[in-house]
Design a protein around this motif. Structure first.
Motif, short mmCIF file in Angstrom:
data_model
loop_
_atom_site.label_atom_id
_atom_site.label_comp_id
_atom_site.label_asym_id
_atom_site.label_seq_id
_atom_site.Cartn_x
_atom_site.Cartn_y
_atom_site.Cartn_z
N THR A 191 0.82 -1.22 0.00
CA THR A 191 0.00 0.00 0.00
C THR A 191 0.85 1.27 0.00
O THR A 191 0.37 2.33 -0.41
N ALA A 192 2.09 1.19 0.45
CA ALA A 192 2.96 2.37 0.42
C ALA A 192 3.72 2.48 -0.90
O ALA A 192 4.51 3.40 -1.08
N GLY A 193 3.49 1.54 -1.80
CA GLY A 193 4.25 1.48 -3.05
C GLY A 193 5.44 0.55 -2.90
O GLY A 193 5.66 -0.04 -1.84
N GLY A 194 6.18 0.39 -3.98
CA GLY A 194 7.35 -0.49 -3.91
C GLY A 194 7.91 -0.71 -5.30
O GLY A 194 7.30 -0.34 -6.32
N ILE A 195 9.10 -1.32 -5.35
CA ILE A 195 9.71 -1.62 -6.64
C ILE A 195 8.89 -2.70 -7.33
O ILE A 195 8.68 -3.78 -6.77
N HIS A 196 8.39 -2.39 -8.51
CA HIS A 196 7.52 -3.31 -9.25
C HIS A 196 8.33 -4.19 -10.19
O HIS A 196 8.10 -5.39 -10.27
N HIS A 197 9.24 -3.61 -10.94
CA HIS A 197 10.11 -4.41 -11.80
C HIS A 197 11.36 -3.65 -12.16
O HIS A 197 11.43 -2.44 -11.96
N ILE A 198 12.35 -4.40 -12.67
CA ILE A 198 13.54 -3.77 -13.21
C ILE A 198 13.67 -4.20 -14.67
O ILE A 198 13.22 -5.29 -15.04
N CYS A 199 14.22 -3.33 -15.48
CA CYS A 199 14.28 -3.60 -16.92
C CYS A 199 15.72 -3.55 -17.41
O CYS A 199 16.41 -2.54 -17.27
N TYR A 200 16.13 -4.68 -17.99
CA TYR A 200 17.46 -4.78 -18.59
C TYR A 200 17.33 -4.74 -20.11
O TYR A 200 16.38 -5.29 -20.67
N GLU A 201 18.30 -4.16 -20.74
CA GLU A 201 18.32 -4.13 -22.20
C GLU A 201 18.98 -5.40 -22.74
O GLU A 201 19.93 -5.92 -22.15
N VAL A 202 18.43 -5.88 -23.86
CA VAL A 202 19.07 -6.97 -24.60
C VAL A 202 19.14 -6.56 -26.07
O VAL A 202 18.34 -5.75 -26.54
N GLU A 203 20.09 -7.14 -26.77
CA GLU A 203 20.24 -6.78 -28.18
C GLU A 203 19.18 -7.46 -29.05
O GLU A 203 18.70 -6.89 -30.02
N ASP A 204 18.87 -8.72 -28.72
CA ASP A 204 17.97 -9.51 -29.55
C ASP A 204 16.97 -10.21 -28.64
O ASP A 204 17.32 -11.16 -27.93
N ILE A 205 15.73 -9.73 -28.63
CA ILE A 205 14.75 -10.22 -27.65
C ILE A 205 14.37 -11.68 -27.92
O ILE A 205 14.13 -12.45 -26.99
#
Ligand code: CO
Length: 134
Positions: free
Chosen positions: A73-87
Motif C-alpha cells: 500500500t505504500a508502493g514499492g519496486i515493481h520491476h527492473i528492466c534490462y536491455e538486450v540486443e535480440d529479444i
C-alpha cells in the motif's frame, strides 16, 4: 546477455506525492505525468545520469499494477528492466535455461515502443524482470 539497466519501475499510490519527492527532496529531473492507457498506467519518468526511474500509478479498470499496490500500500519496486540486443534470442536462451517467460512467450510492444518480455519473479530472486530490445 543482459546489457544496460534501462529503468527501475516503482509503483506508487500517489503520483503527485512521488513526483514531489523525487523532484524536491531528491533533486531529480522529473517529467510530467504521461497516461499510457494501452499499458494501464500513468508514468512519470525520473531521469538520472545513468538510467531512469519510472513512477507508475494505475490507470483504468484492469491496471496490471493494481494488485501489486493492494499488497504494497505504500508502493514499492515493481520491476527492473534490462536491455538486450535480440529479444527473441534472449527468450530462447532463457527458456532453454528453464526460466518462465510470462504471457504467451512472445515479445509485446512495451511502454517505450520497443519489444519487451517479462520473466517470472520466482525465477529471478523475487524480482519481476522486464527485458527490452534496445
Ligand atoms: Co518497465
Amino acid at each position: 546477455m543482459i546489457g544496460k539497466l534501462n529503468h527501475v519501475a516503482i509503483a506508487v499510490p500517489d503520483l503527485d506525492a512521488a513526483a514531489k519527492l523525487y523532484r524536491d527532496t531528491l533533486g531529480a529531473k522529473v517529467s510530467p505525468p504521461l497516461a499510457q492507457p494501452a499499458h494501464g498506467v500513468t508514468v512519470i519518468f525520473v531521469e538520472l545520469p545513468n538510467t531512469k526511474i519510472e513512477l507508475l500509478h494505475p490507470l483504468g479498470e484492469n491496471s496490471p499494477i493494481a494488485g501489486f499496490l493492494e499488497k504494497n500500500t505504500a508502493g514499492g519496486i515493481h520491476h527492473i528492466c534490462y536491455e538486450v540486443e535480440d529479444i527473441h534470442a534472449a527468450r530462447d536462451r532463457l527458456k532453454a535455461e528453464g526460466a518462465r517467460v510470462l504471457g504467451d512467450g512472445n515479445p509485446k510492444i512495451g511502454a517505450h515502443d520497443k519489444p519487451v518480455l517479462f520473466l517470472h519473479p520466482k525465477d529471478f530472486c523475487g524480482t519481476l524482470v522486464e527485458l527490452e530490445q534496445a
